[in-house]
Design a protein around this motif. Structure first.
Motif, PDB file in Angstrom:
ATOM      1  N   UNK A  70       0.731  -1.184  -0.039  1.00  0.00           N
ATOM      2  CA  UNK A  70       0.106  -0.017   0.066  1.00  0.00           C
ATOM      3  C   UNK A  70       0.783   1.355   0.062  1.00  0.00           C
ATOM      4  N   UNK A  71       1.860   1.374   0.625  1.00  0.00           N
ATOM      5  CA  UNK A  71       2.645   2.444   0.890  1.00  0.00           C
ATOM      6  C   UNK A  71       3.486   2.722  -0.369  1.00  0.00           C
ATOM      7  N   UNK A  72       3.575   1.834  -1.310  1.00  0.00           N
ATOM      8  CA  UNK A  72       4.339   2.110  -2.529  1.00  0.00           C
ATOM      9  C   UNK A  72       3.295   2.131  -3.735  1.00  0.00           C
ATOM     10  N   UNK A  73       1.761   2.273  -3.403  1.00  0.00           N
ATOM     11  CA  UNK A  73       0.881   2.621  -4.327  1.00  0.00           C
ATOM     12  C   UNK A  73       1.108   3.976  -5.135  1.00  0.00           C
ATOM     13  N   UNK A  74       0.971   4.145  -6.158  1.00  0.00           N
ATOM     14  CA  UNK A  74       0.893   5.326  -6.901  1.00  0.00           C
ATOM     15  C   UNK A  74      -0.694   5.419  -7.427  1.00  0.00           C
ATOM     16  N   UNK A  77      -4.592  11.190 -10.471  1.00  0.00           N
ATOM     17  CA  UNK A  77      -5.931  11.865 -10.638  1.00  0.00           C
ATOM     18  C   UNK A  77      -5.749  13.187  -9.504  1.00  0.00           C
ATOM     19  N   UNK A  78      -7.028  13.935  -9.711  1.00  0.00           N
ATOM     20  CA  UNK A  78      -7.023  15.234  -9.053  1.00  0.00           C
ATOM     21  C   UNK A  78      -7.818  15.366  -7.922  1.00  0.00           C
ATOM     22  N   UNK A  79      -8.711  14.036  -7.492  1.00  0.00           N
ATOM     23  CA  UNK A  79      -9.319  13.847  -6.382  1.00  0.00           C
ATOM     24  C   UNK A  79      -8.589  13.552  -5.131  1.00  0.00           C
ATOM     25  N   UNK A  80      -7.549  14.159  -4.784  1.00  0.00           N
ATOM     26  CA  UNK A  80      -6.696  13.697  -3.598  1.00  0.00           C
ATOM     27  C   UNK A  80      -7.488  13.897  -2.167  1.00  0.00           C
ATOM     28  N   UNK A  81      -8.497  14.743  -2.306  1.00  0.00           N
ATOM     29  CA  UNK A  81      -9.139  14.821  -1.056  1.00  0.00           C
ATOM     30  C   UNK A  81     -10.174  13.464  -0.646  1.00  0.00           C
ATOM     31  N   UNK A  82     -10.392  12.652  -1.724  1.00  0.00           N
ATOM     32  CA  UNK A  82     -10.906  11.313  -1.444  1.00  0.00           C
ATOM     33  C   UNK A  82      -9.945  10.518  -0.904  1.00  0.00           C
ATOM     34  N   UNK A  83      -8.948  10.640  -0.594  1.00  0.00           N
ATOM     35  CA  UNK A  83      -8.029   9.578  -0.273  1.00  0.00           C
ATOM     36  C   UNK A  83      -7.510  10.278   1.143  1.00  0.00           C
ATOM     37  N   UNK A  84      -8.056   9.633   2.476  1.00  0.00           N
ATOM     38  CA  UNK A  84      -7.604  10.235   3.591  1.00  0.00           C
ATOM     39  C   UNK A  84      -6.180   9.911   4.212  1.00  0.00           C
ATOM     40  N   UNK A  85      -5.746   8.894   3.546  1.00  0.00           N
ATOM     41  CA  UNK A  85      -4.330   8.478   4.218  1.00  0.00           C
ATOM     42  C   UNK A  85      -3.494   8.711   3.386  1.00  0.00           C
ATOM     43  N   UNK A  86      -2.994  10.088   3.153  1.00  0.00           N
ATOM     44  CA  UNK A  86      -2.049  10.621   2.257  1.00  0.00           C
ATOM     45  C   UNK A  86      -0.775  10.359   2.340  1.00  0.00           C
ATOM     46  N   UNK A  87      -0.328   9.966   3.491  1.00  0.00           N
ATOM     47  CA  UNK A  87       0.973   9.380   3.788  1.00  0.00           C
ATOM     48  C   UNK A  87       1.238   8.089   3.582  1.00  0.00           C
TER      49      UNK A  87
END
Length: 92
Positions: A70-74, A77-87
């Motif tokens: 998961x940590x290496x997933x890329x 897209x522009x809807x970054x706010x839909x992804x709560x775990x940005x780290x």
């Protein structure tokens, strides 16, 4: 961590599945794609609920993934706010 992907044509069953995903702690990434950390008890509960909800024409995949994967997933897209775990995820 799990990814849950689905293809369900019936609006009622699709909405119920989305609610089940959110209720068990998964986060929506796209309309038919969720991810998140779920313990084994919740996975069993989800499986039981899906067994009652789904019909033969429905398709659902629950894919376990390691934290390292998961940590290496890329994700593009522009809807970054839909992804709560940005780290955990790199947006390009």
């Amino acid at each position: 961590m799990y990814w849950l992907l689905y293809d369900i044509s019936d609006n009622r069953r699709r909405n119920k599945l989305a609610r089940l995903c959110l209720d068990c702690g998964l986060r929506r990434v796209q309309k038919s794609c969720f991810y998140g950390s779920v313990d084994r008890v919740r996975v069993k509960q989800l499986q039981q609920s899906l067994n009652q909800l789904l019909l033969p024409e429905d398709h659902v995949c629950l894919i376990p993934v390691s934290q390292k994967t998961v940590s290496s997933t890329i994700i593009w897209g522009h809807e970054k706010d839909r992804q709560p775990d940005l780290d955990m995820v790199c947006f390009v």
